[in-house]
Design a protein around this motif. Structure first.
Motif, mmCIF file in Angstrom:
data_model
loop_
_atom_site.group_PDB
_atom_site.id
_atom_site.type_symbol
_atom_site.label_atom_id
_atom_site.label_comp_id
_atom_site.label_asym_id
_atom_site.label_seq_id
_atom_site.Cartn_x
_atom_site.Cartn_y
_atom_site.Cartn_z
ATOM 1 N N ASN A 122 0.802 -1.225 0.000
ATOM 2 C CA ASN A 122 0.000 0.000 0.000
ATOM 3 C C ASN A 122 0.835 1.276 0.000
ATOM 4 N N ASN A 123 2.080 1.192 0.518
ATOM 5 C CA ASN A 123 2.847 2.436 0.680
ATOM 6 C C ASN A 123 4.274 2.321 0.133
ATOM 7 N N ARG A 124 4.531 1.212 -0.600
ATOM 8 C CA ARG A 124 5.909 0.943 -1.027
ATOM 9 C C ARG A 124 6.491 2.080 -1.872
ATOM 10 N N LEU A 146 2.844 13.626 -1.928
ATOM 11 C CA LEU A 146 2.322 12.387 -1.329
ATOM 12 C C LEU A 146 0.864 12.607 -0.954
ATOM 13 N N TYR A 147 -0.004 11.701 -1.352
ATOM 14 C CA TYR A 147 -1.374 11.875 -0.889
ATOM 15 C C TYR A 147 -1.982 10.548 -0.421
ATOM 16 N N GLY A 148 -2.944 10.657 0.459
ATOM 17 C CA GLY A 148 -3.603 9.460 0.975
ATOM 18 C C GLY A 148 -4.566 9.841 2.084
ATOM 19 N N GLY A 149 -5.378 8.878 2.503
ATOM 20 C CA GLY A 149 -6.403 9.129 3.511
ATOM 21 C C GLY A 149 -5.810 9.442 4.882
ATOM 22 N N VAL A 150 -6.711 9.662 5.817
ATOM 23 C CA VAL A 150 -6.320 10.073 7.169
ATOM 24 C C VAL A 150 -5.520 8.975 7.879
ATOM 25 N N GLY A 151 -4.435 9.400 8.506
ATOM 26 C CA GLY A 151 -3.684 8.489 9.375
ATOM 27 C C GLY A 151 -2.964 7.367 8.659
ATOM 28 N N LEU A 152 -2.511 7.627 7.429
ATOM 29 C CA LEU A 152 -1.855 6.554 6.679
ATOM 30 C C LEU A 152 -0.344 6.726 6.572
ATOM 31 N N GLY A 153 0.216 7.729 7.274
ATOM 32 C CA GLY A 153 1.668 7.798 7.324
ATOM 33 C C GLY A 153 2.312 8.924 6.531
ATOM 34 N N LYS A 154 1.516 9.898 6.092
ATOM 35 C CA LYS A 154 2.102 10.994 5.309
ATOM 36 C C LYS A 154 3.041 11.838 6.186
ATOM 37 N N ILE A 268 -0.741 6.870 -0.993
ATOM 38 C CA ILE A 268 -0.621 5.835 0.042
ATOM 39 C C ILE A 268 -2.021 5.272 0.229
ATOM 40 N N GLN A 269 -2.123 3.983 0.055
ATOM 41 C CA GLN A 269 -3.432 3.332 0.173
ATOM 42 C C GLN A 269 -3.631 2.820 1.603
ATOM 43 N N PRO A 270 -4.858 2.539 1.980
ATOM 44 C CA PRO A 270 -5.047 1.885 3.275
ATOM 45 C C PRO A 270 -4.316 0.538 3.263
ATOM 46 N N PRO A 271 -3.705 0.170 4.364
ATOM 47 C CA PRO A 271 -2.902 -1.062 4.364
ATOM 48 C C PRO A 271 -3.770 -2.309 4.340
ATOM 49 N N GLU A 272 -3.277 -3.328 3.682
ATOM 50 C CA GLU A 272 -3.992 -4.606 3.710
ATOM 51 C C GLU A 272 -3.629 -5.350 5.009
ATOM 52 N N LEU A 273 -4.292 -6.464 5.223
ATOM 53 C CA LEU A 273 -4.209 -7.147 6.520
ATOM 54 C C LEU A 273 -2.766 -7.414 6.965
ATOM 55 N N GLU A 274 -1.930 -7.949 6.063
ATOM 56 C CA GLU A 274 -0.561 -8.308 6.462
ATOM 57 C C GLU A 274 0.211 -7.080 6.958
ATOM 58 N N THR A 275 0.044 -5.972 6.255
ATOM 59 C CA THR A 275 0.769 -4.764 6.675
ATOM 60 C C THR A 275 0.232 -4.264 8.015
ATOM 61 N N ARG A 429 -9.889 1.171 -1.372
ATOM 62 C CA ARG A 429 -9.838 2.622 -1.239
ATOM 63 C C ARG A 429 -11.231 3.237 -1.361
ATOM 64 N N GLN A 430 -11.977 2.714 -2.335
ATOM 65 C CA GLN A 430 -13.315 3.231 -2.585
ATOM 66 C C GLN A 430 -14.229 3.019 -1.363
ATOM 67 N N VAL A 431 -14.184 1.801 -0.839
ATOM 68 C CA VAL A 431 -15.065 1.483 0.293
ATOM 69 C C VAL A 431 -14.649 2.285 1.527
ATOM 70 N N PHE A 432 -13.347 2.411 1.750
ATOM 71 C CA PHE A 432 -12.905 3.150 2.935
ATOM 72 C C PHE A 432 -13.223 4.637 2.821
ATOM 73 N N GLN A 433 -13.227 5.102 1.592
ATOM 74 C CA GLN A 433 -13.609 6.516 1.424
ATOM 75 C C GLN A 433 -15.055 6.722 1.856
ATOM 76 N N ILE A 434 -15.890 5.754 1.488
ATOM 77 C CA ILE A 434 -17.304 5.844 1.886
ATOM 78 C C ILE A 434 -17.396 5.792 3.405
ATOM 79 N N ARG A 435 -16.646 4.879 3.990
ATOM 80 C CA ARG A 435 -16.659 4.717 5.440
ATOM 81 C C ARG A 435 -16.175 6.001 6.129
ATOM 82 N N ASP A 436 -15.082 6.563 5.619
ATOM 83 C CA ASP A 436 -14.555 7.805 6.206
ATOM 84 C C ASP A 436 -15.578 8.923 6.109
ATOM 85 N N GLN A 437 -16.268 8.938 4.959
ATOM 86 C CA GLN A 437 -17.282 9.982 4.774
ATOM 87 C C GLN A 437 -18.368 9.846 5.834
ATOM 88 N N LEU A 438 -18.802 8.604 6.045
ATOM 89 C CA LEU A 438 -19.857 8.365 7.017
ATOM 90 C C LEU A 438 -19.397 8.774 8.413
#
Ligand SMILES: Nc1ncnc2c1ncn2[C@@H]1O[C@H](COP(=O)(O)OP(=O)(O)OP(=O)(O)O)[C@@H](O)[C@H]1O
Length: 445
Positions: A122-124, A146-154, A268-275, A429-438
């Protein structure tokens, strides 16, 4: 001891509930002093912080502490005078601190380094580009955006660049675009724009966090445009972070947008489970704690899109175990996280349907319809997933909400979406954006 841990747990909760800038500015540096007569004495660094905390945070913090300590608690913020900085803001020269070589380590957060940044798919690219810039400023990518959602390490990456570059003996200026704006306003008020310009233009590297706050502020954009041109023209490195790509910054002037696009734009994308698991493991290790994998996995599955929340959840689970004296097991983790987001509130089902429909450009009716074409069925499944995950609805309730569907259909949809979230970056990313919006509706309502 117990009380100091309760304060730590409260900090963890506040970190999750407050916007980052608010937490960092007012809350992060508070210190537990003592607990006496059901009152927490919390040290603060200056009178601004004390006033702000007293006015804005007393009731929330007392409520959280009351919950944790199992009895009514008061809170008193105490000035720790030896740390009192210059107070007269009118006379304060530099809100936005240039970092000279000698004080470099003190001004960047040493916790934010390349070595403790966990790299995943997600952030390589963002990590590699930041490292390249730190090693070879103004030669690798200029500007680096660098761009990405909230709290992703920017911010973490910006500080890592700052730490690294100052070690190389260059002068770095770091701050958010809000600080840039405030500095500019102060300079104009004091009729002293030339020293503002000197400050921003006589440096080797400019790191600007959260540039999206500049959107819509015309004179700040104008000034930033000239700052950018001067620095870039002198072959100085510029690194910018934002919550969205330049193209999506609607009220950004075109000439500034095109400059942001000159160099390299990386997301920077939201991290997947392993990350997420690797991050939790590294944080637990750093805290010197042995935490079983199943607990880490439980936390990683609960918190999917924000690493700050992920850290907060781990802090909370550890604090619960310390405070209650109970062993650190999965049951305890569940209890600790059960009211993880209650203060944020639960979006209601209609709101979820409406937000999903809008995100996929569908009408409410289409979402509820029997139409099985993929472009409608998938959003419908996302709605089911979100109703379950954040709406806390039961499977039959969700079936009902979506026009009388069977609970097994809902179950299948939730599993499918959960599976796709792990595999498909774009979808996640799409789903988390919806979630963040909510959630942002809830938080800032
Ligand atoms: N890959 C990572 N490895 C380890 N820690 C990380 C990683 N990404 C983020 N973090 C941690 O998560 C927290 C939030 O990150 P950070 O403040 O950099 O996010 P941000 O993208 O700047 O958020 P915002 O949009 O709110 O400004 C920090 O404590 C940071 O150290």
């Amino acid at each position: 001891m117990e009380a100091s841990q309760a304060w730590q747990a409260t900090l963890g909760q506040l970190q999750m509930e407050l916007p980052k800038a608010t937490y960092d500015t007012w809350v992060r540096d508070t210190k537990f002093i003592k607990h006496q007569d059901e009152t927490f004495f919390i040290g603060v660094q200056n009178t601004y912080a004390r006033d702000w905390l007293e006015n804005r945070l007393t009731s929330t913090a007392s409520r959280l502490l009351t919950g944790i300590m199992d009895g009514p608690q008061q809170i008193t913020f105490v000035l720790q005078s030896h740390e009192e900085p210059v107070i007269n803001r009118e006379e304060t020269e530099e809100d936005f601190t240039p970092i000279s070589n000698s004080e470099a380590q003190g001004n960047f957060n040493y916790r934010y380094s390349f070595s403790n940044f966990v790299v995943g798919p997600n952030n390589r690219l963002a990590h590699a580009a930041s490292q390249a810039v730190a090693e070879n400023p103004a030669n690798a990518y200029n500007p680096l955006f660098l761009y990405g959602g909230v709290g992703l390490g920017k911010t973490h990456l910006l500080h890592a660049i700052g730490n690294e570059i100052t070690r190389r003996g260059l002068n770095v200026l770091y701050g958010s675009s809000e600080e840039f704006t405030n500095d500019l306003i102060n300079a104009i008020r004091k009729h002293d724009t030339s020293s503002f310009r000197d400050r921003y233009r006589k440096i080797d590297v400019l790191l600007i966090d959260d540039i999206h706050f500049i959107a819509g502020k015309e004179s700040t954009q104008e000034e930033f445009f000239h700052t950018f041109n001067t620095l870039h023209g002198q072959n100085k490195q510029i690194v910018i972070s934002s919550d969205r790509p330049p193209k999506a910054m609607v009220t950004l002037e075109e000439r500034l947008r095109s400059r942001f696009e000159w160099g390299l734009i990386v997301d920077i994308q939201p991290p997947e489970l392993e990350t997420r698991l690797a991050i939790l493991r590294s944080k637990a290790e750093k805290a010197g704690r042995q935490v079983d994998n199943d607990i880490l996995e439980y936390i990683a599955r609960q918190i999917q899109s924000n690493i700050r929340e992920l850290e907060g959840a781990l802090t909370r689970v550890l604090a619960y175990s310390d405070l209650s004296g109970r062993p650190l097991d999965i049951d305890l983790a569940k209890i600790a996280l059960v009211d993880f987001l209650p203060d944020i509130g639960t979006p209601d089902p209609e709101q979820i349907l409406e937000t999903v429909a809008k995100a996929f450009n569908l009408s409410h009716e289409e979402l509820l319809s029997r139409n099985r074409s993929k472009s409608i069925a998938l959003p419908r499944q996302v709605a089911m997933y979100l109703l379950r995950e954040i709406g806390n609805e039961s499977l039959p309730q969700i079936g009902e909400t979506l026009g009388g569907r069977d609970h097994t259909t809902v179950m299948y949809a939730c599993e499918k979406v959960a599976d796709m979230l792990e595999r498909d970056d774009h979808f996640r990313r799409q789903v988390f954006q919806i979630r963040d919006q909510l959630y942002s509706h809830q938080v800032y309502a």
